[in-house]
Design a protein around this motif. Structure first.
Motif, mmCIF file in Angstrom:
data_model
loop_
_atom_site.group_PDB
_atom_site.id
_atom_site.type_symbol
_atom_site.label_atom_id
_atom_site.label_comp_id
_atom_site.label_asym_id
_atom_site.label_seq_id
_atom_site.Cartn_x
_atom_site.Cartn_y
_atom_site.Cartn_z
ATOM 1 N N CYS B 323 0.839 -1.205 0.000
ATOM 2 C CA CYS B 323 0.000 0.000 0.000
ATOM 3 C C CYS B 323 0.871 1.252 0.000
ATOM 4 O O CYS B 323 0.622 2.191 -0.761
ATOM 5 C CB CYS B 323 -0.919 -0.026 1.226
ATOM 6 N N THR B 324 1.902 1.237 0.828
ATOM 7 C CA THR B 324 2.789 2.398 0.921
ATOM 8 C C THR B 324 3.469 2.640 -0.435
ATOM 9 O O THR B 324 3.513 3.779 -0.923
ATOM 10 C CB THR B 324 3.857 2.171 2.018
ATOM 11 N N ALA B 325 3.957 1.568 -1.065
ATOM 12 C CA ALA B 325 4.647 1.701 -2.351
ATOM 13 C C ALA B 325 3.688 2.204 -3.428
ATOM 14 O O ALA B 325 4.009 3.127 -4.192
ATOM 15 C CB ALA B 325 5.249 0.358 -2.756
ATOM 16 N N LYS B 326 2.502 1.615 -3.490
ATOM 17 C CA LYS B 326 1.521 1.987 -4.526
ATOM 18 C C LYS B 326 1.078 3.437 -4.376
ATOM 19 O O LYS B 326 0.977 4.176 -5.354
ATOM 20 C CB LYS B 326 0.282 1.079 -4.398
ATOM 21 N N LEU B 327 0.791 3.837 -3.146
ATOM 22 C CA LEU B 327 0.269 5.187 -2.934
ATOM 23 C C LEU B 327 1.359 6.241 -3.094
ATOM 24 O O LEU B 327 1.117 7.319 -3.636
ATOM 25 C CB LEU B 327 -0.386 5.311 -1.545
ATOM 26 N N THR B 328 2.568 5.912 -2.654
ATOM 27 C CA THR B 328 3.669 6.880 -2.758
ATOM 28 C C THR B 328 3.951 7.232 -4.217
ATOM 29 O O THR B 328 4.405 8.332 -4.530
ATOM 30 C CB THR B 328 4.939 6.327 -2.081
ATOM 31 N N PRO B 331 1.402 11.056 -7.795
ATOM 32 C CA PRO B 331 1.926 12.421 -7.625
ATOM 33 C C PRO B 331 1.095 13.225 -6.625
ATOM 34 O O PRO B 331 -0.131 13.148 -6.639
ATOM 35 C CB PRO B 331 1.791 13.040 -9.025
ATOM 36 N N GLY B 332 1.786 13.965 -5.763
ATOM 37 C CA GLY B 332 1.094 14.842 -4.812
ATOM 38 C C GLY B 332 0.571 14.132 -3.587
ATOM 39 O O GLY B 332 -0.020 14.760 -2.716
ATOM 40 N N LEU B 333 0.769 12.815 -3.515
ATOM 41 C CA LEU B 333 0.254 12.091 -2.349
ATOM 42 C C LEU B 333 1.282 12.098 -1.217
ATOM 43 O O LEU B 333 2.454 11.800 -1.431
ATOM 44 C CB LEU B 333 -0.127 10.657 -2.720
ATOM 45 N N ARG B 334 0.803 12.441 -0.028
ATOM 46 C CA ARG B 334 1.688 12.509 1.139
ATOM 47 C C ARG B 334 1.112 11.629 2.243
ATOM 48 O O ARG B 334 -0.074 11.743 2.576
ATOM 49 C CB ARG B 334 1.766 13.954 1.625
ATOM 50 N N ILE B 335 1.960 10.737 2.762
ATOM 51 C CA ILE B 335 1.526 9.865 3.855
ATOM 52 C C ILE B 335 1.833 10.542 5.191
ATOM 53 O O ILE B 335 2.944 11.051 5.398
ATOM 54 C CB ILE B 335 2.201 8.476 3.753
ATOM 55 N N SER B 347 -2.512 6.643 6.406
ATOM 56 C CA SER B 347 -3.252 7.895 6.452
ATOM 57 C C SER B 347 -2.601 8.813 5.437
ATOM 58 O O SER B 347 -1.386 8.974 5.444
ATOM 59 C CB SER B 347 -3.117 8.495 7.858
ATOM 60 N N PHE B 348 -3.389 9.403 4.547
ATOM 61 C CA PHE B 348 -2.743 10.228 3.516
ATOM 62 C C PHE B 348 -3.579 11.413 3.065
ATOM 63 O O PHE B 348 -4.771 11.501 3.338
ATOM 64 C CB PHE B 348 -2.355 9.363 2.305
ATOM 65 N N GLY B 387 -7.692 16.871 8.225
ATOM 66 C CA GLY B 387 -7.970 15.450 8.394
ATOM 67 C C GLY B 387 -7.196 14.694 7.338
ATOM 68 O O GLY B 387 -6.348 15.284 6.646
ATOM 69 N N THR B 388 -7.436 13.410 7.238
ATOM 70 C CA THR B 388 -6.752 12.605 6.221
ATOM 71 C C THR B 388 -7.745 11.621 5.623
ATOM 72 O O THR B 388 -8.867 11.484 6.108
ATOM 73 C CB THR B 388 -5.589 11.771 6.816
#
Lengths: 143, 417
Positions: B323-328, B331-335, B347-348, B387-388
């Protein structure tokens, strides 16, 4: 146009969409185009608190009619606000207070008014009607 | 796919990958799409075995407990008390008398605040808690602090979502009467060093309560080796029914504590002149309990016990990494919450979008995530965010769920930005 004529117009517009994505693209577009509320009104006094998104609402009176300006930090909420303003802003106080906003259900956005969404929209409609009611009372007292 | 088979106490355990099949709700649809359920930190789904246990209870086993002389009531009581034993074993409690059934973690905390807190905390005492806490582990202490003139000291959170342990050490003093933190943060997934936190608190002579609401589903809890005085958790967050939870407390402390709520079950004898109270654990269980909840909770524990806790953690770690790899990569996504020591919660935020908007679009795509402040407003304030979006995974999730989430976020981003 009366409140109901405006509602029917929106229902007509939305009937053209084939799926939810087109509908939401349109709402998001409306949200982006909604004129931004002046910074001086983006304060606690004008804020309607929702758990999920925040809404600011300002009403003013002109020639016996009520006008609304509003904003939200979430763009889908802004889009729905744009529709509500289209329908209610510039209408007579009495008409606003007594309005039946059937268009929300008819265009399939009723879910956005459920209390679990807690996005401030339900309170916003309540406030809009209160402003209508308040102004109506004020006008009656002047008569 | 490689099937990992765990070994626990010499027995072969079920592979965690097979768990998904047992959850009927995961075969349903939401908004015309197969359901992707990524909100287990709010409430987990239930396996068929738990659903059936509740059905069986009402079909053939229902009667009030601890009262009737008839066989049915005796059987219901046995079921009820077997569950208490199962809970004690599950958390490695020295005695089942230390297991108090409550409505959930929230009620467990309130019980400790209102009973232990009122009886043993005095004006000027300090309660230490962390910025990561759920409102449930803040507000009961604020109520108590106001009533008894106590003060709250807050352990700050570092940028990566971990607790600042140096700051914690500085907060501790002879005034510290109680330390309370969550085992795992619900908003960020941070696993807190509860052993060390407890040890340091004990050196100051403070009581310790650990909020285990987010921990019980992920595997092993060992209250005996933890050394805390209280541990609370909720059934519904660990595959069990809603409305049932557990307060574990050290026997000597529970014995010394006054009852909290009065009523049936918690008394030994009642007269208008004097009432004497029942012994542990019944002293704290006033009124007819949530019997089917207790029965269902045992089934949930039995169900979880088929798996090796190490396998559950391993599986969830794989999901978290995926999940961390896919979401990172989006573009523009911050965990928010990036410490290595975390559980399967991501949480992102996505630049240019509001969590609410993302949540709405994901819902349309059949993906259930949480959006908002997650009942941790002070924490959100700390990060300066409204929030996230939170995706929380459990043993029944799989890689496909994560892939659907990542696709959904991409799609939502394209629509919103």
């Amino acid at each position: 146009m009366s409140i109901n004529e405006k509602q029917d117009q929106i229902i007509d517009d939305f009937s053209l969409f084939d799926d939810w994505m087109q509908k939401y693209d349109y709402i998001i577009d409306l949200g982006k185009k909604l004129p931004i509320i002046e910074q001086e009104y983006k304060t606690e006094d004008y804020q309607i608190k929702g758990c999920q998104s925040r809404v600011w609402l300002r009403a003013y009176e002109q020639d016996g009619k009520v006008f609304f300006k509003a904003d939200s930090d979430a763009v889908i909420t802004r889009g729905i606000i744009a529709l509500l303003i289209e329908v209610l802003s510039g209408q007579k106080a009495d008409d606003i207070a007594n309005s039946d906003l059937y268009f929300i259900d008819r265009i399939g956005l009723k879910e956005h008014l459920s209390p679990t969404r807690s996005n401030g929209l339900t309170s916003m409609i309540k406030h809009m009607k209160y402003y209508g009611l308040g102004l109506k009372k004020k006008l009656e007292n002047h008569e | 796919m490689k099937v990992a088979t765990g070994k626990k106490a010499g027995f072969d355990c079920r592979p965690v990958e097979s768990a998904r099949e047992d959850f009927p709700i995961l075969k349903t649809e939401m908004n015309g799409h197969p359901l992707v359920f990524l909100d287990s930190a709010a409430s987990s789904q239930k396996p068929q075995a738990v659903i059936e246990a509740i059905n069986t209870y009402y079909t053939t086993q229902n009667a009030n407990v601890h009262r009737g002389v008839y066989t049915l009531s005796q059987q219901a009581t046995d079921l009820f008390e077997e569950s208490r034993l199962a809970v004690a074993r599950f958390i490695n409690a020295p005695s089942e008398k230390e297991v108090i059934f409550v409505r959930g973690a929230t009620e467990g905390i309130n019980l400790v605040a209102q009973s232990y807190g009122r009886a043993f905390l005095n004006a000027g005492d300090e309660i230490v808690l962390s910025e990561l806490e759920h409102h449930s582990n803040i507000v009961p202490w604020q109520i108590l602090a106001e009533e008894k003139n106590l003060s709250l000291k807050i352990i700050p959170v570092r940028e990566d979502g971990s607790l600042d342990m140096d700051a914690y050490k500085k907060l501790l003093s002879s005034k510290t009467a109680l330390v309370t933190v969550n085992h795992i943060s619900n908003a960020l997934g941070t696993i807190n060093p509860v052993e060390e936190i407890t040890k340091l608190a004990k050196e100051c002579g403070a009581a310790v309560l650990i909020d285990g609401a987010q921990a019980s589903i992920h595997g092993s809890i060992d209250v005996a080796s933890l050394g805390a005085d209280f541990y609370v958790f909720s059934g519904h967050k660990m595959l069990g029914p809603t409305g049932i939870g557990v307060l574990w407390g050290r026997e000597d402390i529970l014995e010394a504590m006054p009852p909290w709520q009065g009523g049936g079950e918690m008394i030994q004898s009642v007269s208008f002149e004097k009432t004497t109270y029942n012994e542990l654990p019944f002293k704290f269980e006033a009124g007819t309990p949530h019997i089917e909840g207790v029965v269902g909770l045992k089934k949930a524990i039995d169900y979880l016990s088929q798996f090796d806790p190490a396998d559950i953690i391993h599986w969830e770690r794989k999901l978290l990494n995926h999940c961390t790899a896919k979401l990172t990569a989006i573009p523009g996504l911050r965990i928010i919450g990036t410490t290595q020591n975390k559980t399967s919660v991501v949480s992102f935020l996505v630049e240019g979008t509001h969590p609410y908007d993302l949540g709405i679009i994901l819902d349309k795509l059949g993906i259930a995530v949480r959006t908002g402040h997650h009942c941790t407003q002070p924490l959100m304030e700390k990060y300066g965010i409204p929030g996230t979006v939170r995706a929380s995974m459990a043993l029944y999730n799989n890689k496909e769920d994560i892939d659907r989430l990542a696709e959904g976020v991409e799609k939502a981003r394209n629509m919103l930005v």
